[in-house]
Design a protein around this motif. Structure first.
Motif, PDB file in Angstrom:
ATOM      1  N   TYR A   1       0.447  -1.344   0.123  1.00 35.27           N
ATOM      2  CA  TYR A   1      -0.133   0.015  -0.155  1.00 35.27           C
ATOM      3  C   TYR A   1       0.772   0.993   0.076  1.00 35.27           C
TER       4      TYR A   1
ATOM      5  N   HIS B   1      -9.403   2.582   2.796  1.00 27.95           N
ATOM      6  CA  HIS B   1      -9.325   1.125   2.589  1.00 27.95           C
ATOM      7  C   HIS B   1     -10.850   0.174   1.727  1.00 27.95           C
TER       8      HIS B   1
ATOM      9  N   HIS C   1      -6.560   6.223   5.440  1.00 26.99           N
ATOM     10  CA  HIS C   1      -6.298   5.406   4.665  1.00 26.99           C
ATOM     11  C   HIS C   1      -7.372   4.043   5.431  1.00 26.99           C
TER      12      HIS C   1
END
Length: 143
Positions: A40, A109, A105
């Motif tokens: 990521y 996600h 995030h």
């Protein structure tokens, strides 16, 4: 119920790549903890004082784009997520930047998960479901 000061205004796809190096077979075992372990990356723009917005760019890559490495696929999902600070009087520019860099995030996600699943499901190989993230509990003081 109160709203979080940082709200997602839109999620845009920047890039979707899927390359498979095996024939379609739903019985293929995909090692998502090994050679296909997701990588990521998150980057942000500067905070826009006029619109009270910030962009967060999120990438998820799996596998390798190299047939020599004996890896079954290469997958990349890149998203651009536009956040708006709906309460700039109480949620400062500095706090919004910290949110974007350290906490956004958790909100992004699920969008990455959906795109990875949908893209991998089209490969003819077993669909990939990214694991959920453990959201830490933090106080207002930490924000």
């Amino acid at each position: 119920m109160s709203l979080h000061p940082m709200q997602i205004k839109y999620v845009g796809v920047r890039e979707l790549i899927l390359r498979t190096f095996l024939p379609p077979d739903l019985n293929t075992k995909l090692d998502v903890n090994g050679v296909l372990k997701p990588k990521y990356r998150y980057n942000t723009t500067e905070y826009d004082d006029k619109s009270n917005t910030i962009m967060v760019f999120a990438d998820c890559e799996m596998g390798a784009d190299d047939t020599e490495k004996d890896i079954p696929l290469y997958l990349k999902v890149s998203l651009g997520v536009h956040f708006q600070n709906i309460n700039p009087d109480k949620f400062s520019k500095e706090t919004a930047m910290k949110f974007a860099k350290e906490y956004s995030h958790f909100m992004i996600h699920p969008f990455l998960r959906e795109h990875v699943f949908a893209l991998s499901a089209r490969s003819g190989l077993p669909p990939i479901i990214l694991p959920s993230l453990q959201v830490p509990i933090f106080s207002k003081a930490e924000m």
